[in-house]
Design a protein around this motif. Structure first.
Motif, short mmCIF file in Angstrom:
data_model
loop_
_atom_site.label_atom_id
_atom_site.label_comp_id
_atom_site.label_asym_id
_atom_site.label_seq_id
_atom_site.Cartn_x
_atom_site.Cartn_y
_atom_site.Cartn_z
N ILE A 11 0.84 -1.20 0.00
CA ILE A 11 0.00 0.00 0.00
C ILE A 11 0.87 1.25 0.00
O ILE A 11 0.63 2.20 -0.75
CB ILE A 11 -0.96 -0.01 1.21
N VAL A 12 1.91 1.24 0.83
CA VAL A 12 2.81 2.39 0.88
C VAL A 12 3.53 2.56 -0.45
O VAL A 12 3.67 3.68 -0.96
CB VAL A 12 3.82 2.24 2.05
N ALA A 13 3.97 1.47 -1.03
CA ALA A 13 4.67 1.55 -2.32
C ALA A 13 3.75 2.09 -3.41
O ALA A 13 4.16 2.94 -4.22
CB ALA A 13 5.22 0.18 -2.70
N PHE A 14 2.52 1.63 -3.45
CA PHE A 14 1.60 2.10 -4.48
C PHE A 14 1.20 3.56 -4.27
O PHE A 14 0.96 4.29 -5.21
CB PHE A 14 0.34 1.22 -4.54
N SER A 15 1.13 3.98 -3.01
CA SER A 15 0.74 5.37 -2.77
C SER A 15 1.86 6.34 -3.11
O SER A 15 1.62 7.52 -3.33
CB SER A 15 0.32 5.55 -1.31
N ALA A 16 3.10 5.87 -3.17
CA ALA A 16 4.22 6.75 -3.49
C ALA A 16 4.60 6.71 -4.96
O ALA A 16 5.59 7.31 -5.37
CB ALA A 16 5.42 6.36 -2.64
N CYS A 17 3.85 6.00 -5.76
CA CYS A 17 4.19 5.87 -7.19
C CYS A 17 3.91 7.17 -7.93
O CYS A 17 2.92 7.84 -7.71
CB CYS A 17 3.38 4.76 -7.83
N SER A 18 4.82 7.47 -8.86
CA SER A 18 4.63 8.69 -9.63
C SER A 18 3.86 8.41 -10.91
O SER A 18 3.02 9.18 -11.32
CB SER A 18 5.98 9.34 -9.92
N GLN A 19 4.19 7.33 -11.58
CA GLN A 19 3.47 7.00 -12.81
C GLN A 19 3.72 5.55 -13.17
O GLN A 19 4.63 4.92 -12.66
CB GLN A 19 3.91 7.91 -13.95
N VAL A 20 2.92 5.01 -14.07
CA VAL A 20 3.09 3.65 -14.55
C VAL A 20 3.46 3.73 -16.02
O VAL A 20 2.78 4.37 -16.82
CB VAL A 20 1.79 2.84 -14.35
N GLU A 21 4.56 3.10 -16.40
CA GLU A 21 5.02 3.10 -17.78
C GLU A 21 4.17 2.14 -18.60
O GLU A 21 3.37 1.39 -18.09
CB GLU A 21 6.49 2.67 -17.82
N LYS A 22 4.41 2.13 -19.92
CA LYS A 22 3.67 1.25 -20.81
C LYS A 22 3.86 -0.22 -20.45
O LYS A 22 2.96 -1.01 -20.59
CB LYS A 22 4.13 1.46 -22.25
N GLY A 23 5.07 -0.57 -20.01
CA GLY A 23 5.36 -1.96 -19.69
C GLY A 23 4.65 -2.45 -18.43
O GLY A 23 4.69 -3.62 -18.12
N GLY A 24 4.00 -1.58 -17.68
CA GLY A 24 3.27 -1.96 -16.50
C GLY A 24 4.11 -1.98 -15.23
O GLY A 24 3.63 -2.38 -14.19
N LEU A 25 5.37 -1.55 -15.32
CA LEU A 25 6.20 -1.50 -14.13
C LEU A 25 5.97 -0.20 -13.39
O LEU A 25 5.81 0.85 -13.99
CB LEU A 25 7.68 -1.62 -14.51
N ILE A 26 5.99 -0.28 -12.08
CA ILE A 26 5.78 0.90 -11.26
C ILE A 26 7.13 1.56 -11.00
O ILE A 26 8.10 0.87 -10.66
CB ILE A 26 5.11 0.50 -9.93
N GLN A 27 7.19 2.86 -11.17
CA GLN A 27 8.42 3.59 -10.91
C GLN A 27 8.20 4.54 -9.75
O GLN A 27 7.20 5.25 -9.71
CB GLN A 27 8.85 4.39 -12.14
N ILE A 28 9.13 4.54 -8.84
CA ILE A 28 9.06 5.43 -7.69
C ILE A 28 10.23 6.39 -7.79
O ILE A 28 11.38 5.96 -7.88
CB ILE A 28 9.12 4.64 -6.37
N ASP A 29 9.94 7.66 -7.79
CA ASP A 29 10.98 8.69 -7.85
C ASP A 29 11.50 8.92 -6.44
O ASP A 29 10.85 9.52 -5.61
CB ASP A 29 10.40 9.98 -8.43
#
Length: 146
Positions: A11-29
Motif C-alpha cells: 500500500i505504501v509503495a503504491f501510494s508513493a508511485c509517480s506513474q506507470v510506464e507502458k510496460g506496467g512496471l511501477i516507478q518510484i521517484d
C-alpha cells in the motif's frame, strides 16, 4: 502477521508511485519529496489494548501470549516457572501454575501451553521431558500425555 506487513508495504509503495510506464512496471521517484503519512493501526483493524493486572507473582517480562482464546490469555515465564493466565477481556488475574522442578509431575522448562477450557485442563509441553504434562487450574497434576 507477516502477510499484513507485506500488504502494508505494498500500500505504501503504491501510494508513493509517480506513474506507470507502458510496460506496467511501477516507478518510484526517490529524489522527490512526498508528504509524510502517519500510520495508525486502528485505521485498518479494530484494536483494543487491555492492561494486564500485575503483582509480585503476575509480573510479565514481556513477550507474546502462549495461549489465547476469547476468555483467557496464557503466558509462560520460564525464569520463575510460572504459567500466568489472565482474563482476555479485562486483563484481570485468573489463575497461575508453578510446578517448576525436576521431580515427577514437574517441568524444568515449558515449551508451550494449551488449555482445554471445557475440562479446565492445562497442557504444558515439558521441554526436557518431551511430553505434555496435564494440570488442573490449581496446579494439580492430572496425567502425562505423550
Amino acid at each position: 502477521m507477516k502477510n499484513c506487513f507485506f500488504v502494508l508495504l505494498a500500500i505504501v509503495a503504491f501510494s508513493a508511485c509517480s506513474q506507470v510506464e507502458k510496460g506496467g512496471l511501477i516507478q518510484i521517484d526517490l529524489e522527490k519529496d512526498y508528504p509524510s503519512r502517519e500510520f495508525v493501526l486502528q485505521d485498518l483493524w479494530k484494536v483494543k489494548y487491555v492492561p494486564m493486572e500485575t503483582d509480585s507473582v503476575y509480573l510479565l517480562g514481556g513477550g507474546h501470549p502462549w495461549y489465547a482464546s476469547d476468555n483467557l490469555l496464557g503466558f509462560v515465564d520460564n525464569r520463575t516457572g510460572s504459567l500466568l493466565f489472565f482474563d482476555a477481556k479485562t486483563g484481570d488475574k485468573s489463575f497461575h501454575i508453578n510446578r517448576k522442578g525436576g521431580g515427577p509431575g514437574e517441568y524444568v522448562g515449558a515449551g508451550a501451553i494449551v488449555m482445554d477450557e471445557a475440562k479446565d485442563e492445562v497442557f504444558v509441553w515439558s521441554i526436557y521431558g518431551g511430553a505434555f504434562l496435564v494440570y488442573d487450574k490449581n496446579g494439580n497434576k492430572l496425567y502425562n500425555k505423550v
